[in-house]
Motif scaffolding. Structure first.
Motif, mmCIF file in Angstrom:
data_model
loop_
_atom_site.group_PDB
_atom_site.id
_atom_site.type_symbol
_atom_site.label_atom_id
_atom_site.label_comp_id
_atom_site.label_asym_id
_atom_site.label_seq_id
_atom_site.Cartn_x
_atom_site.Cartn_y
_atom_site.Cartn_z
ATOM 1 N N PRO A 114 0.830 -1.218 0.000
ATOM 2 C CA PRO A 114 0.000 0.000 0.000
ATOM 3 C C PRO A 114 0.860 1.263 0.000
ATOM 4 C CG PRO A 114 0.037 -1.003 2.167
ATOM 5 C CD PRO A 114 0.733 -1.965 1.265
ATOM 6 N N GLY A 174 1.872 3.553 -3.633
ATOM 7 C CA GLY A 174 2.095 2.140 -3.426
ATOM 8 C C GLY A 174 2.982 1.535 -4.500
ATOM 9 N N ALA A 209 -5.583 -5.014 -3.948
ATOM 10 C CA ALA A 209 -4.748 -3.817 -3.936
ATOM 11 C C ALA A 209 -5.464 -2.721 -4.721
ATOM 12 C CB ALA A 209 -3.368 -4.113 -4.538
ATOM 13 N N TRP A 259 -5.341 0.416 -4.779
ATOM 14 C CA TRP A 259 -4.605 1.600 -5.241
ATOM 15 C C TRP A 259 -4.107 1.452 -6.679
ATOM 16 C CZ3 TRP A 259 -3.239 -1.610 -1.215
ATOM 17 C CH2 TRP A 259 -2.182 -2.489 -1.442
#
Length: 378
Positions: free
Chosen positions: A149, A157, A339, A341
């Protein structure tokens, strides 16, 4: 008294003449400075008057110019090194480790603590970019498995290989912009040339050209890319050439129709009667009329170039693996739903970029529309 009145009249006359001369000089200087035609000035004024399109253009231009200097913003090499009263620029040159007192003749690894200690021992220093990662730099000091992250070191990230997402976004944005600009310019030149030849000469040339375009536009572009990708490793110029083979047809019909309309006008007929060569007639008398429709379509061709490259990279038929690509970032976001991001970063960049391009295209369309110019002047 009479003499004084005559003197005052002469002074007033000389003052008015001087004022007229100054106004004439200022008018001449303004005419000399303004090299643009009145209609071009009205179009520029109309584009600037549209605040949304103008500010979108300024923001887009600022982002594009910044991306051109991506090596100075995101890089794993220092911009400048001072060592033993000498200056080095690793961003632009390759230096072996022995240059800074190391043991090996290979390229220096500037993040190595041993090399940092050697430089600091001699009183040297390093000037680093804002982001100490390039698009292909792997961060081996992550405190958790990749994709990790956002942190202070990796603001957006890392991806599934430990590469900085922000650095890949900057480099990917630049590649997408350069690809779209090259594709737009190439498509415009070829499409305008083909459409102008068909519309000006007409007859069999127009008929053969239309039949060829009908056949050529029916070819499956994606299948051709898949077949060629299995034979040749795709790269930037290879993809640009393949896309240029099919994207030039977007402007042919518009330019052809404009040339068909203009070729029977009086000033074109008069130019032919005076013996003006065909290429000069097409360039000077007919092309300016066709450029209005061409300029209206160009922002949409630009947007299509960006989305095409992104889609090809997403499918795996675009740039080579490891290249900085927005489409590859979208594919990673799809493969790593844990994930978020990754997908959010790609979505934010693409949405902002395409929104700015749409606003710019809307402003260009309104600037070339006489109705919008007259409404804003009123």
């Amino acid at each position: 008294m009479a003499q004084s009145s005559m003197n005052s009249k002469s002074s007033i006359t000389s003052t008015s003449q001087a004022t007229d001369d100054q106004s004439d000089n200022s008018t001449l200087s303004q005419k000399q400075k303004s090299t643009l035609s009145p209609i071009t000035q009205r179009r520029l004024a109309s584009f600037v008057a549209g605040k949304r399109s103008f500010y979108s253009f300024v923001l887009f231009l600022a982002l594009f110019v910044l991306s051109l200097f991506a090596e100075l913003i995101a890089n794993d090499k220092p911009i400048l090194i001072q060592y033993k009263n000498d200056y080095y620029s690793p961003v632009f040159n390759v230096y072996p480790e022995t240059t800074f007192g190391g043991d090996f003749a290979t390229e220096a690894e500037y993040t190595d603590p041993y090399l940092l200690e050697l430089i600091e021992t001699e009183g040297g220093w390093m000037l680093w970019p804002m982001i100490r990662f390039s698009y292909d730099t792997i961060n081996y000091e992550l405190d958790r498995p990749a994709p990790s992250p956002p942190t202070t070191d990796n603001l957006l990230g890392t991806d599934d290989q430990g590469r900085d997402v922000l650095a890949r976004v900057i480099y990917g944005f630049r590649i997408s912009m350069l690809f779209a600009i090259a594709l737009t310019i190439g498509s415009t030149v070829v499409g305008v040339a083909v459409g102008a030849i068909q519309g000006f000469f007409g007859g069999k040339i127009d008929l053969l050209g239309q039949r060829f375009i009908e056949i050529w536009s029916g070819l499956p572009t994606l299948f051709i890319l898949i077949i060629l990708s299995s034979v040749i490793e795709p790269n930037f110029w290879w993809l640009l050439g393949i896309m240029l083979l099919f994207s030039w047809m977007a402007l042919v019909d518009v330019v052809r129709a404009e040339f068909l309309r203009c070729r029977n006008l009086e000033y074109v007929t008069a130019a032919k009667a005076l013996g003006v060569p065909n290429h000069l007639i097409m360039w000077r008398h007919m092309l300016p009329n066709a450029m209005v429709a061409t300029m209206t379509f160009m922002p949409f061709i630009f947007t299509g170039g960006v989305t095409t490259l992104t889609a090809l990279d997403f499918l795996g038929f675009g740039l080579p693996p490891g290249s900085a690509s927005l489409g590859e970032l979208v594919a990673q976001g799809k493969a790593n739903l844990h994930a978020p991001w990754l997908g959010l970063s790609a979505f934010a960049v693409l949405s902002i970029m395409l929104t700015l391009l749409v606003f710019i295209g809307e402003g260009v369309r309104d600037a070339f529309d006489p109705r919008h110019i007259s409404e804003r002047q009123a």
